[in-house]
Design a protein around this motif. Structure first.
Motif, PDB file in Angstrom:
ATOM      1  N   ASP A 219      -0.248  -7.279   6.103  1.00  0.00           N
ATOM      2  CA  ASP A 219      -0.974  -6.018   5.942  1.00  0.00           C
ATOM      3  C   ASP A 219      -0.387  -5.204   4.793  1.00  0.00           C
ATOM      4  O   ASP A 219       0.814  -4.892   4.811  1.00  0.00           O
ATOM      5  N   PRO A 220      -1.177  -4.841   3.775  1.00  0.00           N
ATOM      6  CA  PRO A 220      -0.635  -4.090   2.633  1.00  0.00           C
ATOM      7  C   PRO A 220      -0.082  -2.724   3.021  1.00  0.00           C
ATOM      8  O   PRO A 220       0.959  -2.308   2.502  1.00  0.00           O
ATOM      9  N   GLY A 221      -0.772  -2.031   3.927  1.00  0.00           N
ATOM     10  CA  GLY A 221      -0.278  -0.708   4.331  1.00  0.00           C
ATOM     11  C   GLY A 221       1.055  -0.779   5.035  1.00  0.00           C
ATOM     12  O   GLY A 221       1.947   0.051   4.804  1.00  0.00           O
ATOM     13  N   ASN A 222       1.224  -1.776   5.904  1.00  0.00           N
ATOM     14  CA  ASN A 222       2.499  -1.942   6.601  1.00  0.00           C
ATOM     15  C   ASN A 222       3.629  -2.256   5.628  1.00  0.00           C
ATOM     16  O   ASN A 222       4.733  -1.704   5.731  1.00  0.00           O
ATOM     17  N   LEU A 223       3.369  -3.160   4.691  1.00  0.00           N
ATOM     18  CA  LEU A 223       4.421  -3.525   3.742  1.00  0.00           C
ATOM     19  C   LEU A 223       4.812  -2.334   2.876  1.00  0.00           C
ATOM     20  O   LEU A 223       6.007  -2.111   2.628  1.00  0.00           O
ATOM     21  N   GLY A 224       3.842  -1.578   2.407  1.00  0.00           N
ATOM     22  CA  GLY A 224       4.175  -0.402   1.603  1.00  0.00           C
ATOM     23  C   GLY A 224       4.990   0.615   2.376  1.00  0.00           C
ATOM     24  O   GLY A 224       5.958   1.190   1.856  1.00  0.00           O
ATOM     25  N   THR A 225       4.639   0.838   3.642  1.00  0.00           N
ATOM     26  CA  THR A 225       5.403   1.765   4.484  1.00  0.00           C
ATOM     27  C   THR A 225       6.812   1.253   4.734  1.00  0.00           C
ATOM     28  O   THR A 225       7.778   2.019   4.747  1.00  0.00           O
ATOM     29  N   ILE A 226       6.951  -0.057   4.946  1.00  0.00           N
ATOM     30  CA  ILE A 226       8.273  -0.657   5.167  1.00  0.00           C
ATOM     31  C   ILE A 226       9.147  -0.495   3.928  1.00  0.00           C
ATOM     32  O   ILE A 226      10.347  -0.169   4.023  1.00  0.00           O
ATOM     33  N   LEU A 227       8.579  -0.723   2.752  1.00  0.00           N
ATOM     34  CA  LEU A 227       9.346  -0.549   1.518  1.00  0.00           C
ATOM     35  C   LEU A 227       9.790   0.906   1.342  1.00  0.00           C
ATOM     36  O   LEU A 227      10.904   1.174   0.876  1.00  0.00           O
ATOM     37  N   ARG A 228       8.945   1.807   1.713  1.00  0.00           N
ATOM     38  CA  ARG A 228       9.299   3.233   1.630  1.00  0.00           C
ATOM     39  C   ARG A 228      10.447   3.561   2.579  1.00  0.00           C
ATOM     40  O   ARG A 228      11.367   4.306   2.226  1.00  0.00           O
ATOM     41  N   SER A 229      10.419   3.010   3.794  1.00  0.00           N
ATOM     42  CA  SER A 229      11.519   3.222   4.740  1.00  0.00           C
ATOM     43  C   SER A 229      12.799   2.564   4.255  1.00  0.00           C
ATOM     44  O   SER A 229      13.896   3.109   4.428  1.00  0.00           O
ATOM     45  N   ALA A 230      12.682   1.388   3.634  1.00  0.00           N
ATOM     46  CA  ALA A 230      13.871   0.697   3.113  1.00  0.00           C
ATOM     47  C   ALA A 230      14.538   1.519   2.014  1.00  0.00           C
ATOM     48  O   ALA A 230      15.772   1.614   1.949  1.00  0.00           O
ATOM     49  N   ALA A 231      13.732   2.128   1.141  1.00  0.00           N
ATOM     50  CA  ALA A 231      14.311   2.985   0.103  1.00  0.00           C
ATOM     51  C   ALA A 231      14.943   4.224   0.706  1.00  0.00           C
ATOM     52  O   ALA A 231      16.014   4.666   0.265  1.00  0.00           O
ATOM     53  N   GLY A 232      14.329   4.786   1.730  1.00  0.00           N
ATOM     54  CA  GLY A 232      14.896   5.973   2.373  1.00  0.00           C
ATOM     55  C   GLY A 232      16.177   5.678   3.133  1.00  0.00           C
ATOM     56  O   GLY A 232      17.074   6.521   3.199  1.00  0.00           O
ATOM     57  N   ALA A 233      16.283   4.491   3.710  1.00  0.00           N
ATOM     58  CA  ALA A 233      17.493   4.134   4.451  1.00  0.00           C
ATOM     59  C   ALA A 233      18.636   3.720   3.535  1.00  0.00           C
ATOM     60  O   ALA A 233      19.788   3.666   3.980  1.00  0.00           O
ATOM     61  N   GLY A 234      18.338   3.411   2.280  1.00  0.00           N
ATOM     62  CA  GLY A 234      19.391   3.018   1.349  1.00  0.00           C
ATOM     63  C   GLY A 234      19.616   1.529   1.272  1.00  0.00           C
ATOM     64  O   GLY A 234      20.737   1.083   0.974  1.00  0.00           O
ATOM     65  N   CYS A 235      18.579   0.735   1.504  1.00  0.00           N
ATOM     66  CA  CYS A 235      18.729  -0.721   1.401  1.00  0.00           C
ATOM     67  C   CYS A 235      19.073  -1.102  -0.038  1.00  0.00           C
ATOM     68  O   CYS A 235      18.546  -0.543  -0.992  1.00  0.00           O
ATOM     69  N   SER A 236      19.939  -2.081  -0.157  1.00  0.00           N
ATOM     70  CA  SER A 236      20.356  -2.515  -1.487  1.00  0.00           C
ATOM     71  C   SER A 236      19.382  -3.502  -2.104  1.00  0.00           C
ATOM     72  O   SER A 236      19.362  -3.670  -3.328  1.00  0.00           O
ATOM     73  N   LYS A 237      18.550  -4.146  -1.274  1.00  0.00           N
ATOM     74  CA  LYS A 237      17.647  -5.162  -1.802  1.00  0.00           C
ATOM     75  C   LYS A 237      16.596  -5.478  -0.747  1.00  0.00           C
ATOM     76  O   LYS A 237      16.842  -5.347   0.455  1.00  0.00           O
ATOM     77  N   VAL A 238      15.421  -5.901  -1.203  1.00  0.00           N
ATOM     78  CA  VAL A 238      14.344  -6.330  -0.312  1.00  0.00           C
ATOM     79  C   VAL A 238      13.866  -7.702  -0.779  1.00  0.00           C
ATOM     80  O   VAL A 238      13.567  -7.896  -1.963  1.00  0.00           O
TER      81      VAL A 238
END
Length: 420
Positions: A219-238
């Motif tokens: 799902d494109p919407g889910n993936l975009g939201t997940i990437l946004r959460s990953a950036a907010g949490a401080g993930c080093s890589k996806v």
């Protein structure tokens, strides 16, 4: 008496009055007397300059005044179209799309199709904020379509040199836009290379030894939201494995809100190559989406429920039990990965969290990777009757829980050092 009566005569006078020459000369003299001389030359040769009365300005020539009025009456769009006179000094030019120009439609066809997008190595960004974030991160622009020149002026001039700039009608952008309210500007960029990108310093300063692996996210919407959460949490890589929706699809970009240009995103990976992108000693944790079945397995109160979750994996991957040739006994192909609650400590080493899609769940390869690295299956308990959480919601919970644990460990370490 009849002789004294004269016949009446009618004098026909011209309707237009004849202007005599002396009348024109008189008018010229009157106009000349009304003028105030600038200089007076006396017979002796002396010249005296006259000062103008305060508040009076010299009359402008009719041609100059009319040109000025014409400029003021022109609409803003026409005045903006002449603004590139300063841009020309910087070497910037833009073209206007003529009626029937198919440049916009041909480019949109390429960037909106994943096969063409991967073949051409181009992506489409829409909106001033997303385009600005891409330019700051070092993405390479190729072409811009815009409806008003003001939108283009908001972008850094040095980033636009050598880029094709095409002015089109707003209706044309609206036809191709995915936004409810189009912003009037679209940019075609070369597909970003995470190695050459320059991510924000604040993002790098708050980066954590926490990675995200996306598995079968469709799902494109889910993936975009997940990437946004990953950036907010401080993930080093996806990392995105094959089977996921393209991270550079327009809908994913819109939902990501600029997260694509804040951290490295590596797309379309085979599971065999995933370990090459993980830091040393990384443990892989799989987000368990089996709900109460995994909870029952964790509590060891109903071990017969465990096969239901495992059966779902076997259904989607169509695996069969392997039989040992020597002993004739069937071998259990499913990796044995311990299940634990998401709020228990699981960040002793660099951690990678696997998030699966809602339809297919996590893959067998993700469980095998978790088993080989000493990871676990993380369960988010839900109320009975609820099958599982949304993938984006589960990812947000796990990533921010990992951030909380990592920050707590860092604070404890610094406290211990201060004591010694």
């Amino acid at each position: 008496m009849a002789a004294l009566v004269r016949p009446a005569r009618f004098v026909v006078r011209p309707l237009l009055q004849v202007v005599q020459a002396w009348d024109l000369d008189a008018r010229r003299w009157v106009r000349a007397l009304r003028r105030s001389p600038v200089k007076v030359v006396f017979p002796s040769g002396e010249v005296v300059e006259q000062k103008r009365a305060p508040g009076k300005q010299p009359r402008k020539a009719p041609s100059e005044a009319s040109a000025r009025e014409q400029r003021e009456k022109q609409p803003l769009e026409e005045s903006a179209s002449r603004a590139p006179s300063t841009w020309e000094e910087s070497g910037l030019r833009y073209d206007k799309a003529y009626p029937g120009d198919r440049r916009l439609s041909s480019v949109m066809t390429i960037v909106k199709s994943r096969p063409f997008r991967e073949k051409q190595g181009k992506i489409l960004l829409e909106g001033r904020r997303l385009i600005s974030d891409a330019l700051k991160a070092g993405a390479v622009p190729k072409m811009f379509f815009f409806s008003r020149l003001e939108y283009l002026k908001e972008l850094p001039v040095d980033k636009l040199k050598g880029v094709s700039l095409i002015k089109v009608k707003f209706e044309d952008i609206k036809d191709w836009s995915d936004l409810v309210t189009p912003q009037g500007i679209m940019g075609v960029f070369a597909k970003p290379d995470h190695v050459k990108m320059t991510y924000p310093k604040t993002q790098l300063q708050h980066s954590l030894p926490l990675l995200l692996i996306c598995d079968n996210l469709r799902d494109p919407g889910n993936l975009g939201t997940i990437l946004r959460s990953a950036a907010g949490a401080g993930c080093s890589k996806v990392l995105l494995t094959k089977g996921c929706v393209d991270a550079w699809e327009p809908k994913v970009l819109r939902a990501g809100m600029g997260a694509h240009f804040r951290m490295p995103i590596i797309n379309n990976l085979e599971w065999e190559t995933v370990p090459n992108y993980l830091p040393p000693d990384t443990r892989v944790y799989v987000a368990d989406n089996c709900g109460l079945y995994a909870q029952a397995e964790m509590s060891n109160k109903a071990s017969d429920h465990g096969w239901v979750c495992d059966q779902r994996v076997m259904k989607f991957h169509k695996y069969e039990e392997e039989e040992d040739v020597e002993t004739g006994a069937s071998q259990d192909w499913l990796p044995h990965v311990e299940v634990q609650s998401y709020d228990s400590d699981w960040t002793e080493a660099p951690a990678a969290v696997v998030i699966g899609g809602e339809t297919y769940g996590v893959s067998l390869e993700s469980l095998q990777l978790a088993e080989s690295t000493g990871g676990k299956r993380l369960l988010i308990p839900v109320v009975p009757g609820v099958d599982s959480l949304n993938s984006a919601m589960a990812a947000s919970i796990l990533l921010f829980e990992g951030k909380r644990q990592l920050r707590g460990r860092a604070e404890d370490l610094s406290r211990d050092r201060s004591y010694h």
